[in-house]
Scaffold this active site. Structure first.
Site, PDB file in Angstrom:
ATOM      1  N   GLY A 149     -17.348  17.208 -20.370  1.00  0.00           N
ATOM      2  CA  GLY A 149     -18.685  17.700 -20.621  1.00  0.00           C
ATOM      3  C   GLY A 149     -19.635  16.565 -20.983  1.00  0.00           C
ATOM      4  O   GLY A 149     -19.262  15.389 -20.994  1.00  0.00           O
ATOM      5  N   ARG A 151     -21.535  13.874 -22.940  1.00  0.00           N
ATOM      6  CA  ARG A 151     -21.185  13.038 -24.089  1.00  0.00           C
ATOM      7  C   ARG A 151     -19.737  13.228 -24.527  1.00  0.00           C
ATOM      8  O   ARG A 151     -19.404  13.091 -25.700  1.00  0.00           O
ATOM      9  CB  ARG A 151     -22.121  13.316 -25.274  1.00  0.00           C
ATOM     10  N   GLY A 153     -17.252  11.329 -23.486  1.00  0.00           N
ATOM     11  CA  GLY A 153     -16.558  10.049 -23.455  1.00  0.00           C
ATOM     12  C   GLY A 153     -15.890   9.756 -22.123  1.00  0.00           C
ATOM     13  O   GLY A 153     -15.131   8.801 -22.002  1.00  0.00           O
ATOM     14  N   ALA A 175     -30.138   8.826  -7.992  1.00  0.00           N
ATOM     15  CA  ALA A 175     -31.355   8.405  -7.308  1.00  0.00           C
ATOM     16  C   ALA A 175     -32.276   7.703  -8.313  1.00  0.00           C
ATOM     17  O   ALA A 175     -32.204   7.951  -9.514  1.00  0.00           O
ATOM     18  CB  ALA A 175     -32.061   9.616  -6.707  1.00  0.00           C
ATOM     19  N   HIS A 189     -25.031   2.092 -20.594  1.00  0.00           N
ATOM     20  CA  HIS A 189     -23.852   1.963 -19.737  1.00  0.00           C
ATOM     21  C   HIS A 189     -23.681   0.518 -19.279  1.00  0.00           C
ATOM     22  O   HIS A 189     -22.567  -0.014 -19.262  1.00  0.00           O
ATOM     23  CB  HIS A 189     -23.983   2.874 -18.516  1.00  0.00           C
ATOM     24  N   ARG A 192     -22.106  -1.801 -21.791  1.00  0.00           N
ATOM     25  CA  ARG A 192     -20.685  -1.563 -22.015  1.00  0.00           C
ATOM     26  C   ARG A 192     -19.812  -2.261 -20.984  1.00  0.00           C
ATOM     27  O   ARG A 192     -18.643  -2.530 -21.242  1.00  0.00           O
ATOM     28  CB  ARG A 192     -20.403  -0.055 -21.955  1.00  0.00           C
ATOM     29  N   GLU A 201     -26.085   0.410  -6.608  1.00  0.00           N
ATOM     30  CA  GLU A 201     -26.753   1.698  -6.750  1.00  0.00           C
ATOM     31  C   GLU A 201     -26.915   2.311  -5.365  1.00  0.00           C
ATOM     32  O   GLU A 201     -27.604   1.756  -4.512  1.00  0.00           O
ATOM     33  CB  GLU A 201     -28.113   1.520  -7.432  1.00  0.00           C
TER      34      GLU A 201
END
Length: 310
Positions: A149, A151, A153, A175, A189, A192, A201
């Site tokens: 779901g 958040r 992890g 997009a 992100h 990390r 992308e």
């Protein structure tokens, strides 16, 4: 080179004296203790070996001529050669193993051991789970689907599994967007991920999977589906893009790479209030099932904990 580790923990040991955290409490209850780090190399104590300080650790020559790299806690060691063994802080810095592999300092013959163990990880079992991914990274083709779901992890778990790989391509599937909140998420992100990972992308995900090599992280399937509906201008009839879903499942089935994909588990969310939202939910659920059926591994991530799916 013979490496003997009478102790593998941090300077306080694990569990740390008087520490009330769950990790230390769990070990204390089980009567388990990891002693502070000590090493003998070919039967000789570390202080009797030739050693040089390097940024982030020690470069050590064993009595029989082998070379050993020992990382400081949280250290980023700068290698000097190809090593016969490396002792690394894999709890705090698993990406350093990927970097050493990328630089050629760690090769297939190199012995890899985890040191500076402590309550930064919740249990020895969790460490063993992670080491299974880090010490011998799988070659492709191999597919893993991580569900969870919001958040939960799931993205962090996907990144964690690939941290020790020398060459990773990160496929960001959303997009382009210009709002500040989304930009903050993207930047979080990016921070990390190791700096040597390559980021692409694209919403041309089937094409990217067919030509992929090495290790690939796809984040994520839900954002790709939303972008695919947008691209087809199909929000009035999202079901019309079903052929794109089958194309993606086929590319997932035939990719030559080791791929980990992140997707949203739709059963954990509220029932959408619009027909297009319900159609999107149905399509994503169908896509998740199709990808899971073609995956060697699948797991559900909840509150940062991982449940492997049979």
């Amino acid at each position: 080179m013979n490496i003997d580790l009478p102790g593998t923990a941090s300077t306080s040991g694990w569990p740390a004296p008087g520490c009330p955290c769950a990790s230390c409490g769990r070990l204390r209850t089980g009567g388990v203790r990891y002693e502070p780090f000590r090493v003998r190399i070919d039967g000789v104590a570390l202080h009797d070996c030739v050693q040089d300080e390097i940024p982030g650790g020690l470069d050590v020559r064993g009595p029989n001529g082998g070379r050993l790299l020992i990382a400081d806690p949280d250290g980023r060691p700068e290698p000097r050669t190809v090593y016969d063994a490396v002792l690394l802080d894999l709890i705090g810095c698993p990406d350093h193993l990927g970097r050493l592999r990328d630089l050629g300092a760690v090769r297939s013959h190199t012995e890899i051991r985890a040191i500076h163990l402590d309550h930064r990880i919740r249990s020895p079992q969790e460490l063993e789970r992670r080491l299974a991914y880090w010490l011998a990274p799988r070659e492709g083709p191999h597919r893993t689907l991580l569900l969870g779901g919001t958040r939960s992890g799931k993205s962090a778990e996907a990144e964690l599994r690939l941290m020790a790989c020398p060459d990773v391509t990160y496929l960001a599937t959303s997009a382009p967007r210009t709002d500040a909140e989304w930009a903050d998420r993207v930047e979080a992100h990016r921070r990390r991920r190791p700096s040597w990972w390559k980021t692409i992308e694209t919403i041309a995900l089937p094409e990217a999977l067919r030509s992929a090599q090495g290790a690939v992280l796809v984040d994520g399937i839900g954002t790709w589906l939303a972008a695919a509906v947008d691209e087809a201008n199909a929000w009035d009839d999202p079901y019309s893009i079903r052929p794109r879903l089958e194309e993606l499942i086929d590319a997932w089935r035939t990719t030559p790479a080791r791929v980990i994909a992140v997707s949203d588990e739709v059963g954990l969310s509220l029932v959408p209030t619009t027909s297009s939202g319900r159609a999107f939910r149905d399509l994503l659920g169908h896509l998740n099932q199709g990808l899971a059926a073609e995956s060697e591994e699948a797991a559900l991530v909840v509150a940062g904990r991982v449940m492997e799916l049979p």
